[in-house]
Each structure stands twice: as structure tokens, then as C-alpha cells.
Design an enzyme around this catalytic site. Sequence first.
Site, PDB file in Angstrom:
ATOM      1  N   ASP A   1       0.831  -1.215   0.000  1.00 21.35           N
ATOM      2  CA  ASP A   1       0.000   0.000   0.000  1.00 21.35           C
ATOM      3  C   ASP A   1       0.864   1.263   0.000  1.00 21.35           C
ATOM      4  O   ASP A   1       1.972   1.263   0.530  1.00 21.35           O
ATOM      5  CB  ASP A   1      -0.913  -0.023   1.231  1.00 21.35           C
ATOM      6  CG  ASP A   1      -2.080   0.931   1.079  1.00 21.35           C
ATOM      7  OD1 ASP A   1      -2.372   1.365  -0.064  1.00 21.35           O
ATOM      8  OD2 ASP A   1      -2.711   1.257   2.097  1.00 21.35           O
TER       9      ASP A   1
ATOM     10  N   ASN B   1     -10.516  -3.282  -6.364  1.00 21.39           N
ATOM     11  CA  ASN B   1      -9.700  -2.295  -7.095  1.00 21.39           C
ATOM     12  C   ASN B   1     -10.236  -1.954  -8.488  1.00 21.39           C
ATOM     13  O   ASN B   1      -9.816  -0.963  -9.096  1.00 21.39           O
ATOM     14  CB  ASN B   1      -8.239  -2.760  -7.204  1.00 21.39           C
ATOM     15  CG  ASN B   1      -7.471  -2.642  -5.909  1.00 21.39           C
ATOM     16  OD1 ASN B   1      -6.534  -3.391  -5.659  1.00 21.39           O
ATOM     17  ND2 ASN B   1      -7.846  -1.698  -5.046  1.00 21.39           N
TER      18      ASN B   1
HETATM   19  C1  FPP Z   1      -2.021   0.024  -3.308  1.00 17.39           C
HETATM   20  O1  FPP Z   1      -1.524   1.340  -3.233  1.00 17.39           O
HETATM   21  C2  FPP Z   1      -1.451  -0.622  -4.476  1.00 17.39           C
HETATM   22  C3  FPP Z   1      -2.171  -1.204  -5.470  1.00 17.39           C
HETATM   23  C4  FPP Z   1      -3.631  -1.309  -5.484  1.00 17.39           C
HETATM   24  C5  FPP Z   1      -1.480  -1.782  -6.647  1.00 17.39           C
HETATM   25  C6  FPP Z   1      -0.213  -2.483  -6.326  1.00 17.39           C
HETATM   26  C7  FPP Z   1       0.439  -2.815  -7.591  1.00 17.39           C
HETATM   27  C8  FPP Z   1       1.759  -2.876  -7.785  1.00 17.39           C
HETATM   28  C9  FPP Z   1       2.779  -2.689  -6.743  1.00 17.39           C
HETATM   29  C10 FPP Z   1       2.251  -3.202  -9.139  1.00 17.39           C
HETATM   30  C11 FPP Z   1       2.010  -4.661  -9.365  1.00 17.39           C
HETATM   31  C12 FPP Z   1       2.777  -5.115 -10.479  1.00 17.39           C
HETATM   32  C13 FPP Z   1       3.070  -6.374 -10.681  1.00 17.39           C
HETATM   33  C14 FPP Z   1       4.046  -6.679 -11.732  1.00 17.39           C
HETATM   34  C15 FPP Z   1       2.482  -7.485  -9.917  1.00 17.39           C
HETATM   35  P1  FPP Z   1      -2.530   2.537  -3.425  1.00 17.39           P
HETATM   36  O2  FPP Z   1      -2.640   2.828  -4.864  1.00 17.39           O
HETATM   37  O3  FPP Z   1      -3.847   2.211  -2.763  1.00 17.39           O
HETATM   38  O4  FPP Z   1      -1.806   3.695  -2.676  1.00 17.39           O
HETATM   39  P2  FPP Z   1      -2.491   4.843  -1.816  1.00 17.39           P
HETATM   40  O5  FPP Z   1      -3.080   4.177  -0.589  1.00 17.39           O
HETATM   41  O6  FPP Z   1      -1.356   5.729  -1.483  1.00 17.39           O
HETATM   42  O7  FPP Z   1      -3.527   5.499  -2.667  1.00 17.39           O
END
Ligand code: FPP
Length: 237
Positions: free
Chosen positions: A24, A72
Site C-alpha cells: 500500500d 480495485n
Molecule cells: C495500493 O496502493 C497498491 C495497489 C492497489 C497496486 C499495487 C500494484 C503494484 C505494486 C504493481 C504490481 C505489479 C506487478 C508486476 C504485480 P494505493 O494505490 O492504494 O496507494 P495509496 O493508498 O497511497 O492510494
Amino acid sequence: MTKNDVALKDTVECPIKHIAFIMDGNGRWAKKRGMPREYGHKVGAEVFRKIMRYCGDIGIEAATFYAFSTENWKRPQKEVDAIMKLLSIYLDDCKKELRTNNMRIVFLGDKSIFSEELRKKMIDIEESSKNNTYIVNIAMNYGGRDEIVYAANKLIAQGKTHLTEDDISSAVYTNISPELDIIVRTGGDLRISNFLLWQAAYAELYFTDKFWPDLTTDDVDEIVDAFKHRKRRFGGV
Ligand code: FPP
């Protein structure tokens, strides 16, 4: 990490057999830098690669990463597309790395929702890495409640009319992984967000305020060290 360091670490058994990460904070990390959220995911994907390799290097047997939840899909289409693209690029690029590092990729979640092209790539990677022994579970279109329902339906389809805990453990997506030891969540929130609900029963929880793109291999060492000092009682005294 040098080859010598890896060899040294290999001689000491890692106390964690199965670690899981809620990755996250990508969006906030990017925003702090005046960049779009998609940039945070791009750097997040690089960190995912680094951390997954490192966990294998230090002797962890399975690492599970929460890359995309069933919820998501509600995100802006541009962001969803960017995450799918990152996965697709990774799948095109990872074969050699999987061989060299003995990594077996397993996707947790219902694949039927992905495009035909992406689904094929996911199945192909699972198939071509299936004889490797370090398990890397990638949760894509994954929800913990959804997984329990999936497992129950699978067992019903097999004709079961009475389910035991062992039945469900054998039918969830992580059935080839060791018991989950610890869930790590980056980004400062103190919840597990529908992740590994069945497997989390006796797992330790570890929260850090660091955003996912800032997580380092030193942090993984710290997590392993913290785990060593946890007293696990599994409901006993
Ligand atoms: C949460 O952070 C993250 C996600 C929903 C996506 C995670 C994806 C990756 C790390 C890339 C995956 C790639 C591969 C190759 C598997 P957020 O977007 O909710 O962050 P925030 O809480 O700051 O908004």
C-alpha cells in the site's frame, strides 16, 4: 546483496516460511513527488521484483503479494489499465529471472475476468515455472471472502457435504504454500483489507508507515528480526 552474503544467509534457516505483503501507498508516494498515481505503481512494481527476489535469497519458502483486489476495479480506468500493463510487461520479462532464482509464480484470484491475452500469459507463467520451489503468489482480482466461497464451492462440486478446516485449507488458492507466518502492510493503515482471511488466523501482523515504493531489503531484515521476537502461541499459553 553479494553472493557471499547470500551464501552466509543460506546457512541460517529463516524463521519465516511464508510472508505476505499488502503493497500500500503507491498513490501517496507518487503524489508527494507531484507525479501521477500510475508512476507510483510503476516504481511499486520494481520494488515488488526486488523484494520478491530478496525473500527467496534469505530462505523464505513462499511470498505472497497483494497486487489487485476484487474492489480495485472501482479505481479510474486509467489506473486499472496501468496496473494491468505493468503485470503484462512483467510476465513478458520474468521467465529468465524465474529460472535463475527458482521461483514459481502462482496467481491467487479468479482469472476469468482478465483479457484473453493477459489470462494466457498468466497461465503460461504458472505452467512454465511449476517445477521451481520458491513460491511467489501474486494476488490479482483477489478477495479473501471470495476465496473462501470459491473453496467451499469447489469442495461442494467434489461432492463434499461436510467440510473440515483441512478441507478448506486444501481448497484455497495458497494450498501449495506453507502456513502463513506474517502479513506486512505498508502505507500506515492498520487493517488487512480482505486479504488472506482464512490464512491469517494465526499469522503475525506487521505494519509500517513507509509507502510501498520506499520498502527496502533492510526493512525485510527488520521484519524477520521482529518476527523472531514474537511469541507465537496459536491459541495456547
Ligand atoms: C495500493 O496502493 C497498491 C495497489 C492497489 C497496486 C499495487 C500494484 C503494484 C505494486 C504493481 C504490481 C505489479 C506487478 C508486476 C504485480 P494505493 O494505490 O492504494 O496507494 P495509496 O493508498 O497511497 O492510494
